[in-house]
Design an enzyme around this catalytic site. Sequence first.
Site, PDB file in Angstrom:
ATOM      1  N   ALA A 151     -22.927  17.066 -31.966  1.00  0.00           N
ATOM      2  CA  ALA A 151     -21.254  18.336 -32.301  1.00  0.00           C
ATOM      3  C   ALA A 151     -21.141  18.595 -30.487  1.00  0.00           C
ATOM      4  O   ALA A 151     -22.142  18.630 -29.591  1.00  0.00           O
ATOM      5  CB  ALA A 151     -21.488  19.382 -33.017  1.00  0.00           C
ATOM      6  N   GLN A 152     -20.119  19.106 -30.060  1.00  0.00           N
ATOM      7  CA  GLN A 152     -20.066  19.550 -28.861  1.00  0.00           C
ATOM      8  C   GLN A 152     -20.144  20.898 -28.581  1.00  0.00           C
ATOM      9  O   GLN A 152     -20.560  20.826 -27.465  1.00  0.00           O
ATOM     10  CB  GLN A 152     -17.784  19.310 -28.990  1.00  0.00           C
ATOM     11  CG  GLN A 152     -17.688  19.416 -27.381  1.00  0.00           C
ATOM     12  CD  GLN A 152     -18.081  18.086 -25.891  1.00  0.00           C
ATOM     13  OE1 GLN A 152     -18.132  17.408 -27.133  1.00  0.00           O
ATOM     14  NE2 GLN A 152     -18.365  18.552 -25.234  1.00  0.00           N
ATOM     15  N   SER A 153     -20.601  21.141 -28.849  1.00  0.00           N
ATOM     16  CA  SER A 153     -21.034  22.263 -29.439  1.00  0.00           C
ATOM     17  C   SER A 153     -22.332  22.510 -28.155  1.00  0.00           C
ATOM     18  O   SER A 153     -22.560  23.424 -27.292  1.00  0.00           O
ATOM     19  CB  SER A 153     -21.051  23.321 -30.167  1.00  0.00           C
ATOM     20  OG  SER A 153     -21.481  23.194 -30.899  1.00  0.00           O
TER      21      SER A 153
END
Length: 534
Positions: A21-23
């Site tokens: 995930a980008q987070s």
Amino acid sequence: GEPIVHKTFHSYTVRAKQGFAQSSRTVTNHAKSAGASLRRYNEVSLLQHVQDILESWSFHINNSSLILYRAVGPYNRTVLFGGKNPPLDKNDLRLRPLPFPTRRATFSEVKRVYDVLSSMEIYGSASDFTDSFPISPRQPLRKKVSKTDGSGEILVENVEYDATNSTCNLQDSEKNKVSVQPSPERQHKNSRSHIDRAKPRKSPCRPLPDIVARLAQSSSESELDSQISTPNIPIVSLIEQELEIEFNENLLAFQDTVPRYMKNKKIRRQRKKAKKDECVLNETLTNAKVKLWSACKLGDDELLSSVINDLLIEIKKSVELENKLENKEDVTVSCNSVINKDDMTKLVNDPNEDGNTMLHVAALGGHLKLVWQLMEVGSDPCNKNKKLQTPYAAANDKETRNMFRRFMGANPDKFNYSKSQIPGPLTDEIEQEELEKKKQQKKIKREKDKVKKKEFELKKREEDAKQRYLNLSDREKRALAAEQRILKQGCIMISRCFQCGVDMAGQVPFEYNSNRFCSMPCLKEHRLRNKVVI
């Protein structure tokens, strides 16, 4: 079951072929690309969208008896159970994770998962399964399902089998079979029935084909006829008897079909091979090997050079002996005394238990002279150890690597350097060019540092001047502006000390009671003269 509500949508939240995930990535990397920003925005919108949908379906969720979900990873679980107001409660007893992996989240996949979960597979016959349940008083009595064979006929009774004659009573079995035309559904089930091939099964009793039965009958009849037609032939009965036979007396050797000249050729080859091995393992080479390994480990240049010189002398002697043999002179030569140059090359290139040759050990120790001498003798720089490292790659310092490059420049045709991982030759001219290049780079770096330093000083002066101007009062700012106008008109502006009258051009004055002083002693003297009595 029929679906009541459903919703499928996809968002771009994960970079292609990355799987995170980008987070979770931006915690450390702080990526500022357009794709990273888009993925972060899509993650937030996806979370909001899922929670809004689940909130709108709260009536159906509350009325359901079981909730099945699939959320792989911590991020996906926070979508369902995270936040201040999570859509689902972790401690809800109705929650069940799916017990098997699923494909891409689509409506057709949801229906497939529902079919898998709502269906039940039965291994064995359906009658055994239904008979295991108790009969409900509300339902009518169940009929026992009779078993069917592969031909579609229901067997009412078992087939009789006679073990003594090893034949089946086919007539009885045919009578017992009741031919019933099975339904197409039952035919399909029989053809697709599960067979556990690991378990042993009884061999079925099948009738022989007509042709085989006729042949067997005709052969038995012919044997009986021959016995009846020839009554004088005696019937021989077989007698079993146990005998002990000694192998030494009665067992003969197998007939040897290999010709004699082939055996002699094989023996000659074996003798040659044995002689070769004896020649390789002579005393001189074994002693030299021990000394060479110790010299490489200790870094002893003198020991290595003396051993190599001794080996070269032995090689010369062996060449002279070979020349005498060619001239047909009477010379007695022992195999252990003959040493070739190939033997010496093989000795230098022999690896140890780690796959390291002598050149590897010298390169690891950083012994420059040993590296040069070993390569001159014939130690190949392309040999690799068990870690797949060449001697150049195994070297720890730059000087040792440069020694390999210098040898390559001095002897370009001695080895095939393509597999040695040596980047290229190093001559005096190339080394001088590299030094000049480094000097130029250092010079350019110094000039850049000077320019940067000047720019920094100018910037600092500008900041100091700016701060001084901001600290001035409004009256001082007006006076400074008036001074600058006078200077622009071409006039000379002289600023003098209020106490001593010294010209203060280019100095920062000290101000007290709207008066300017050149230094602190002048200011102190002025204050002592003009004391104010309160």
